[in-house]
Design an enzyme around this catalytic site. Structure first.
Site, PDB file in Angstrom:
ATOM      1  N   ASN A  45      -1.235  17.850   8.237  1.00 61.49           N
ATOM      2  CA  ASN A  45      -2.236  17.980   7.183  1.00 61.49           C
ATOM      3  C   ASN A  45      -1.663  17.445   5.875  1.00 61.49           C
ATOM      4  OD1 ASN A  45      -1.120  20.855   7.832  1.00 61.49           O
ATOM      5  ND2 ASN A  45      -1.925  21.199   5.783  1.00 61.49           N
ATOM      6  N   ASP A  46      -1.568  18.224   4.812  1.00 62.00           N
ATOM      7  CA  ASP A  46      -1.330  17.715   3.457  1.00 62.00           C
ATOM      8  C   ASP A  46      -0.176  16.708   3.341  1.00 62.00           C
ATOM      9  OD1 ASP A  46      -3.069  19.821   3.139  1.00 62.00           O
ATOM     10  OD2 ASP A  46      -1.688  21.049   1.964  1.00 62.00           O
ATOM     11  N   SER A 103       3.485  22.948   1.489  1.00 66.23           N
ATOM     12  CA  SER A 103       3.341  21.730   0.682  1.00 66.23           C
ATOM     13  C   SER A 103       4.165  21.770  -0.606  1.00 66.23           C
ATOM     14  CB  SER A 103       1.872  21.497   0.341  1.00 66.23           C
ATOM     15  OG  SER A 103       1.139  21.231   1.510  1.00 66.23           O
ATOM     16  N   ASP A 177       2.290  25.131  -3.398  1.00 69.11           N
ATOM     17  CA  ASP A 177       2.081  23.691  -3.535  1.00 69.11           C
ATOM     18  C   ASP A 177       2.577  23.142  -4.880  1.00 69.11           C
ATOM     19  OD1 ASP A 177       0.787  24.263  -1.174  1.00 69.11           O
ATOM     20  OD2 ASP A 177      -1.231  24.044  -2.009  1.00 69.11           O
ATOM     21  N   GLU A 228      -5.632  24.583  -4.255  1.00 67.76           N
ATOM     22  CA  GLU A 228      -4.417  24.137  -3.584  1.00 67.76           C
ATOM     23  C   GLU A 228      -4.014  22.751  -4.099  1.00 67.76           C
ATOM     24  OE1 GLU A 228      -4.237  26.032   0.801  1.00 67.76           O
ATOM     25  OE2 GLU A 228      -5.726  24.445   0.634  1.00 67.76           O
TER      26      GLU A 228
END
Length: 517
Positions: A45-46, A103, A177, A228
Site C-alpha cells: 500500500n502506501d 508509513s 506517518d 493519514e
C-alpha cells in the site's frame, strides 16, 4: 479401495495445484501493469521514504511479502533513474520488537546533523511509525510511536537507531506517518504527523530529539475519516514570485467519491505554525475540501525529498481501502500511480494544486498516431491495429464544444468497457466502470459513477490519458482536475471510441504507444 481413494486424493490435489498455477499465470499476464510499479509478490500500500540521491530515485512502500492482504508491515524498496521504469530491491526494513514498520519518509542528511554519517557519506535517514500490535491487542491507546533508521550505502543496508522510539505517543491512538523535511530558512528539521483528524508539527536539530510546535486541521477540510500520510512543502504560484506552502493530507474514508482520497490546503508556514491563506479559506467555504484527485484510486500521495532543480514530484498508492484487499489478483496486490509533478495555480475562486505525469514518460514514446475528427454521434478514435492501448499516452483536444455529453469508451471484444468523459451540461467529469469486467468484489467498487465538478461549460478542453493494462489516469486541462481509476477486464481493452449528443465539435488526437520493458 484405500489405495484407489488415496490415488484419487493425490490426483485431485495435483490438478487443483495445476489449476491454481494456471489461474496465477493468467492473472499475471492479464492484470500485471506494464509500467506502473507492482511488487513481484505480496501486498503493498502506501509509498514511503521517497528521496533522490546520486542519480537514483528511491521509493519504499508498505509491504507484506508473505500474503496478498494487509499484514505485518515491512518497507519494500524500488529504485528508478527516471521515475518511470522501476527495479525492485531487497526489503529494506523489517518489523522488530517495537512493532510493525508503518508509513513514513526519508531524507538526505546533507549536513550530517544526525551524526550517523562521516565526512565522506551523507546519511539517508528514514523516519517511520512503529505500530505495536501487542499494545493494540491489550486495548491500549498508545500503540504508535516514531522511530528512525539510517543508511550509509544508498539504502542497500539499514541500521535502526538504538534509542528508538525518538517520539513517543502522547496518548493518541492514530499517531502516524511522519513526513520530515529540512527547513533551510530556520535551519531545522520539521516533522508533519497525522494525529487522528488533524496534523501535528514537530521540530528537531538532529532528527533524534523532537519538540512539539503546533497542530492544524480541527474543523477544516474533510473529516469523514482518519487523517493519514501528510506532506508539507513550498511552491511558487504559477506566473509569479509568490511562494505558498501546500499541505497534503490523505483521508480514509471520506473521499469525494467515497472511500480513501487525498485533500490539500494552501497557506503559509513560519517554522512552527501552518495557517491557510485567506483566499483559500473562501475556497473551503464553498467546496468544504480541495481534492488532489477525484478518482477512486489515488491514496497516500507524498513527495520525494531532494529532487533536482527544486521540482516537487509526488506518487500515490493506486487503490482504495474499500476494496483493495479483494481485487482479483493473487500473486500480488496493488500498484503505484504514475509519478507526477505538481504546481500551484491561483484563480479567482482559490488555488488549484495541478498534477501532471513526469516529463520522463516522453522518453518511452514509440508508435504514434495523429488525427483530427469532426465529431458525429458515434466515432471510432483508436483501433487495435493502430497502437497498443494497454500501454499508451493520449492527448485529446476537444474544440467547438457545446452543452452536451462527450463519452469516451475504452473497449474490448467481449463488450466490456470503461466509460469516461465530460458532461458539459451538468458541468462535471465522470468515470463509469460498472461494465469493465470483474466488478463483484469489495465494497462500492462499481457504483456509483465517479464524478468531478467543473466550474463552467467549456468550449475547448484538453485531456491527457495515461492508460496501463488495468488503470486509467485522466488529467483534465493540464492537471487542474485528475481522476485515477483501476479496473479488471476479462480481456485487454484495445479500442477507444467517442459518442456525443452534440453537433459541430471536433477532436484532435495525439497518441503514443509506450515502449517500456
Amino acid at each position: 479401495m484405500k489405495k484407489i481413494i488415496s490415488s484419487l486424493i493425490v490426483a485431485s490435489v495435483f490438478f487443483s495445484n495445476l489449476n491454481a498455477q494456471s489461474d496465477s499465470k493468467k492473472e499475471e499476464q492479464l492484470y500485471r501493469p506494464n509500467f506502473h510499479f507492482s511488487p513481484k509478490k505480496g501486498w503493498m500500500n502506501d509509498p514511503n521514504g521517497l528521496y533522490y540521491k546520486d542519480g537514483v530515485y528511491h521509493l519504499f512502500f508498505q509491504h507484506y511479502p508473505d500474503g496478498n492482504k494487509w499484514g505485518p508491515m515491512h518497507w519494500g524498496h524500488v529504485t528508478s533513474k527516471d521515475l518511470v521504469k522501476w527495479e525492485e530491491q531487497p526489503i529494506a526494513l523489517y518489523p522488530d520488537d517495537l512493532g510493525y514498520i508503518f508509513s513514513g519518509s526519508a531524507v538526505v542528511d546533507k549536513n550530517n546533523t544526525s551524526s550517523f554519517g562521516d565526512s565522506k557519506n551523507n546519511p539517508v535517514v528514514a523516519v517511520y511509525t512503529y505500530h505495536n500490535p501487542n499494545r493494540e491487542k491489550d486495548g491500549k491507546i498508545d500503540v504508535e510511536s516514531q522511530g528512525i533508521a539510517y543508511s550509509l550505502d544508498n539504502s542497500k543496508t539499514w541500521t535502526k537507531y538504538s534509542a528508538n522510539p525518538v517520539l513517543k505517543n502522547p496518548g493518541i491512538r492514530d499517531f502516524r506517518d511522519p513526513k520530515v523535511f529540512w527547513d533551510s530558512k530556520r535551519q531545522q528539521w520539521i516533522m508533519v504527523l497525522a494525529a487522528q483528524d488533524r496534523t501535528h508539527f514537530y521540530a528537531s536539530k538532529n532528527l533524534k530529539e523532537w519538540a512539539f510546535q503546533s497542530e492544524f486541521g480541527k474543523d477544516l477540510g474533510g473529516h469523514g475519516g482518519v487523517w493519514e500520510c501528510p506532506d508539507l512543502f513550498p511552491l511558487k504560484v504559477e506566473g509569479t514570485n509568490e511562494e505558498k506552502w501546500v499541505l497534503i493530507v490523505n483521508i480514509n474514508p471520506g473521499g469525494p467519491n467515497n472511500g480513501s482520497a487525498g485533500q490539500y490546503f494552501v497557506g503559509d508556514f513560519d517554522g512552527k505554525t501552518f495557517k491557510i491563506d485567506e483566499h483559500f479559506t473562501k475556497q473551503l467555504q464553498k467546496e468544504k475540501a480541495a481534492w488532489l484527485d477525484w478518482g477512486k484510486d489515488n491514496y497516500a500521495s507524498v513527495s520525494f525529498d531532494n529532487v533536482p532543480q527544486g521540482k516537487r514530484v509526488i506518487i500515490g498508492w493506486m487503490s482504495n481501502w474499500e476494496y483493495a484487499q479483494e481485487v482479483p489478483t493473487e500473486a500480488w496486490r496493488s500498484s503505484t500511480t504514475m509519478a507526477r509533478e505538481v504546481s500551484l495555480k491561483k484563480t479567482k475562486d482559490g488555488y488549484i494544486l495541478k498534477n501532471i505525469p513526469v516529463a520522463g514518460l516522453k522518453n518511452y514514446q514509440g508508435k504514434s498516431i495523429r488525427k483530427k475528427i469532426n465529431l458525429k454521434a458515434e466515432n471510432k478514435l483508436v483501433s487495435p491495429s493502430e497502437i497498443d492501448l494497454t500501454k499508451a499516452v493520449l492527448d485529446l483536444n476537444l474544440k467547438k464544444m457545446t452543452a452536451g455529453t462527450y463519452s469516451f469508451s475504452l473497449k474490448n471484444s467481449l463488450g466490456e468497457e470503461v466509460v469516461f468523459g465530460i458532461d458539459n451540461k451538468t458541468k462535471e467529469l465522470f468515470v463509469d466502470r460498472s461494465k469493465s469486467g470483474k466488478t463483484d468484489f469489495g465494497k462500492n467498487y462499481s457504483t456509483p459513477v465517479t464524478k468531478a465538478p467543473l466550474n463552467q461549460i467549456y468550449s475547448e478542453a484538453k485531456i491527457k490519458l495515461v492508460i496501463d493494462k488495468t488503470s486509467i489516469e485522466i488529467f483534465f486541462n493540464d492537471g487542474e482536475k485528475v481522476l485515477t481509476e483501476i479496473f479488471f477486464p476479462n480481456e485487454n481493452f484495445s479500442e477507444l471510441t467517442l459518442s456525443t449528443d452534440t453537433k459541430g465539435s471536433s477532436l484532435n488526437i495525439d497518441a503514443h504507444q509506450l515502449d517500456i520493458k
